[in-house]
Scaffold this motif. Structure first.
Motif, PDB file in Angstrom:
ATOM      1  N   UNK A 174       0.863  -1.179   0.000  1.00 34.28           N
ATOM      2  CA  UNK A 174       0.000   0.000   0.000  1.00 34.28           C
ATOM      3  C   UNK A 174       0.902   1.231   0.000  1.00 34.28           C
ATOM      4  N   UNK A 175       0.700   2.104  -0.970  1.00 34.22           N
ATOM      5  CA  UNK A 175       1.513   3.303  -1.121  1.00 34.22           C
ATOM      6  C   UNK A 175       0.601   4.517  -1.164  1.00 34.22           C
ATOM      7  N   UNK A 176       0.848   5.486  -0.284  1.00 34.13           N
ATOM      8  CA  UNK A 176       0.058   6.713  -0.248  1.00 34.13           C
ATOM      9  C   UNK A 176       0.980   7.908  -0.461  1.00 34.13           C
ATOM     10  N   UNK A 177       0.552   8.822  -1.317  1.00 32.01           N
ATOM     11  CA  UNK A 177       1.335  10.027  -1.616  1.00 32.01           C
ATOM     12  C   UNK A 177       0.504  11.265  -1.280  1.00 32.01           C
ATOM     13  N   UNK A 178       1.126  12.423  -1.415  1.00 29.12           N
ATOM     14  CA  UNK A 178       0.413  13.692  -1.280  1.00 29.12           C
ATOM     15  C   UNK A 178       1.207  14.744  -2.034  1.00 29.12           C
ATOM     16  N   UNK A 179       0.897  16.007  -1.789  1.00 28.30           N
ATOM     17  CA  UNK A 179       1.543  17.087  -2.543  1.00 28.30           C
ATOM     18  C   UNK A 179       3.041  17.148  -2.305  1.00 28.30           C
ATOM     19  N   UNK A 238      -7.867   8.684  -8.712  1.00 25.85           N
ATOM     20  CA  UNK A 238      -7.562   9.070  -7.340  1.00 25.85           C
ATOM     21  C   UNK A 238      -6.912   7.912  -6.587  1.00 25.85           C
ATOM     22  N   UNK A 239      -7.472   6.737  -6.755  1.00 19.13           N
ATOM     23  CA  UNK A 239      -6.936   5.525  -6.121  1.00 19.13           C
ATOM     24  C   UNK A 239      -6.915   4.418  -7.176  1.00 19.13           C
ATOM     25  N   UNK A 240      -5.796   3.732  -7.285  1.00 17.23           N
ATOM     26  CA  UNK A 240      -5.641   2.660  -8.275  1.00 17.23           C
ATOM     27  C   UNK A 240      -5.097   1.414  -7.597  1.00 17.23           C
ATOM     28  N   UNK A 241      -5.368   0.280  -8.208  1.00 15.45           N
ATOM     29  CA  UNK A 241      -4.840  -0.988  -7.700  1.00 15.45           C
ATOM     30  C   UNK A 241      -4.189  -1.755  -8.845  1.00 15.45           C
ATOM     31  N   UNK A 242      -3.274  -2.602  -8.478  1.00 14.76           N
ATOM     32  CA  UNK A 242      -2.577  -3.462  -9.438  1.00 14.76           C
ATOM     33  C   UNK A 242      -2.572  -4.880  -8.883  1.00 14.76           C
ATOM     34  N   UNK A 243      -2.898  -5.837  -9.723  1.00 19.06           N
ATOM     35  CA  UNK A 243      -2.668  -7.235  -9.377  1.00 19.06           C
ATOM     36  C   UNK A 243      -1.633  -7.773 -10.346  1.00 19.06           C
ATOM     37  N   UNK A 244      -0.442  -8.018  -9.830  1.00 21.97           N
ATOM     38  CA  UNK A 244       0.659  -8.460 -10.671  1.00 21.97           C
ATOM     39  C   UNK A 244       0.412  -9.879 -11.176  1.00 21.97           C
ATOM     40  N   UNK A 245       1.225 -10.302 -12.131  1.00 16.87           N
ATOM     41  CA  UNK A 245       1.045 -11.636 -12.707  1.00 16.87           C
ATOM     42  C   UNK A 245       1.346 -12.742 -11.697  1.00 16.87           C
ATOM     43  N   UNK A 302      -0.579  -7.874  -4.838  1.00 19.73           N
ATOM     44  CA  UNK A 302      -1.534  -6.780  -5.004  1.00 19.73           C
ATOM     45  C   UNK A 302      -0.963  -5.476  -4.449  1.00 19.73           C
ATOM     46  N   UNK A 303      -1.205  -4.400  -5.192  1.00 19.87           N
ATOM     47  CA  UNK A 303      -0.675  -3.089  -4.845  1.00 19.87           C
ATOM     48  C   UNK A 303      -1.798  -2.075  -4.865  1.00 19.87           C
ATOM     49  N   UNK A 304      -1.860  -1.228  -3.845  1.00 17.19           N
ATOM     50  CA  UNK A 304      -2.796  -0.107  -3.793  1.00 17.19           C
ATOM     51  C   UNK A 304      -1.990   1.182  -3.814  1.00 17.19           C
TER      52      UNK A 304
END
Length: 398
Positions: free
Chosen positions: A74-79, A191-198, A202-204
């Motif tokens: 889980x990765x969260x960013x901001x300005x 705004x929020x995306x997810x990835x399910x790798x091969x 799982x990544x948020x």
């Protein structure tokens, strides 16, 4: 450790779900994900968007190796997002706005607040239509979002928008005049995306760290243009349900007991013969968060494959996790595979295969007289009879 307090509701929801959390400072000189070749954690949460460099052995490569080994993130960013955080997101197909002074602005889908003209607090309810990712309980209240916009890399087919911006949103610096058209606008913004790798890791990735905060979890929300005011935002439900998916509490499949045998038999043979009738079965289960439950669907298929699929059959289910079908072995001999390739939005990918050779008929297994060859048989006997008559006439007739 200030975020341990300001985001305590989110962390408590993970702990109540049975997770053991280990909090570390981003610049901890002893920071490490593995020791003696063994990973110490099953998942990683990065809530340090401004960090230019992690402490210890944690860096961009270490994070990528962690995900490549099948672990979640889980990765969260901001300005204040640093180049390091942006580079990690880029590796997973998410591109944050290159201008680090820009934030997301929306003059129609903002949250009504006491600060007039501040349209950087977005109220979004454009969720992905997937019960397996966000749960079956509908999120009624909009999600409050304050942060930076990102777009998805078109070359990466594994990344999905979970929370999208409205068509009126754009990325800009609210404290300066806009001289050039915004680089990111409208529904292209995620705004929020997810990835399910091969490998099913799982990544948020979120452009807002505040979205996980206690303050926005507990804030009342009223979307601009709406008269309905919600006592609490949808942030807690949204983040909690999404975290369950990221940490494989939902949408995680496993397949066991792959079996095949000739129809009418029970033992699995070492080889099949062309035109044999065979039966194939596999059991598929889904993790419910507490136990493995039967997975029920009508779109699981099996291929009987050699260079290309010779047979493609949809498996029937008994509603208890067992999928099965019967078919005839094609009239082609060689080394075949039973292949189950199952990919469905929100679910882990199943990729199963089992090899089996197929032989032709033996010399004593062919039919003695083939019906379709009767004309040839007749021609042969007619030729022999004609030759016999010719010989009799030639020898005895003057």
């Amino acid at each position: 450790m200030a975020r341990r307090s300001s985001h305590s509701i989110f962390f408590h929801s993970l702990q109540s779900g049975g997770f053991d959390l280990d909090f570390k400072l981003a610049d901890d000189p002893k920071l490490a994900l593995q020791r003696y070749g063994q990973y110490l954690y099953d998942a990683l949460i990065l809530f340090s968007p401004s960090t230019e460099r992690f402490g210890g052995s944690l860096d961009l490569k270490a994070v990528l190796d962690f995900v490549d080994s099948g672990h979640d993130l889980i990765l969260a960013a901001d300005a204040s997002a640093s180049d390091l955080i942006r580079n990690i997101a880029t590796e997973f197909g998410v591109d944050f706005d290159e201008d680090q002074s820009n934030v997301l602005i929306d003059h129609t889908s903002y949250a009504v607040s006491g600060t007039e003209g501040d349209h950087t607090l977005i109220a979004s309810d454009d969720f992905i239509k997937s019960d397996v990712i966000l749960g079956k309980t509908k999120i009624e209240a909009p999600v409050l979002f304050r942060g930076i916009a990102h777009s998805l890399n078109a070359a990466n087919s594994l990344v999905l928008k979970v929370l999208s911006a409205s068509p009126s949103a754009y990325s800009s610096n609210p404290s300066s005049s806009q001289l050039q058209p915004p680089s990111l606008t409208g529904s292209a913004i995620s705004l929020v995306s997810v990835v399910q790798a091969r490998n099913n890791a799982r990544i948020l990735i979120s452009g807002s760290l505040d979205m996980f905060s206690n303050r926005l979890f507990s804030s009342a929300v009223q979307k601009a243009g709406s008269t309905h005011k919600f006592a609490k935002s949808g942030n807690k439900q949204f983040v909690t349900e999404l975290s369950k998916w990221v940490f494989h509490e939902r949408g995680h499949l496993k397949a066991v007991n792959i079996r095949h045998h000739k129809v009418g038999e029970t033992d699995e043979p070492a080889i099949y013969r062309i035109k044999d009738d065979l039966h194939f079965s596999v059991e598929i289960y889904e993790w419910s968060g507490n136990s493995w439950e039967p997975y029920v669907a009508n779109d699981v298929q099996v291929q009987f494959y050699m260079m290309s699929p010779y047979v493609l059959k949809t498996l029937e289910t008994d509603q208890k996790g067992l999928y099965s079908t019967s078919f005839k072995v094609p009239d082609v001999y060689g080394v075949f595979q039973f292949k189950v390739e199952y990919q469905k939005l929100g679910y882990t990918t199943l990729s199963l295969s089992k090899q089996i050779p197929v032989r032709p008929f033996k010399h004593n297994e062919y039919e003695r007289f083939i019906t379709t060859a009767f004309p040839y048989y007749g021609a042969s006997f007619t030729t022999m009879a004609g030759f016999f008559i010719f010989c009799v006439i030639f020898l005895y007739h003057k």
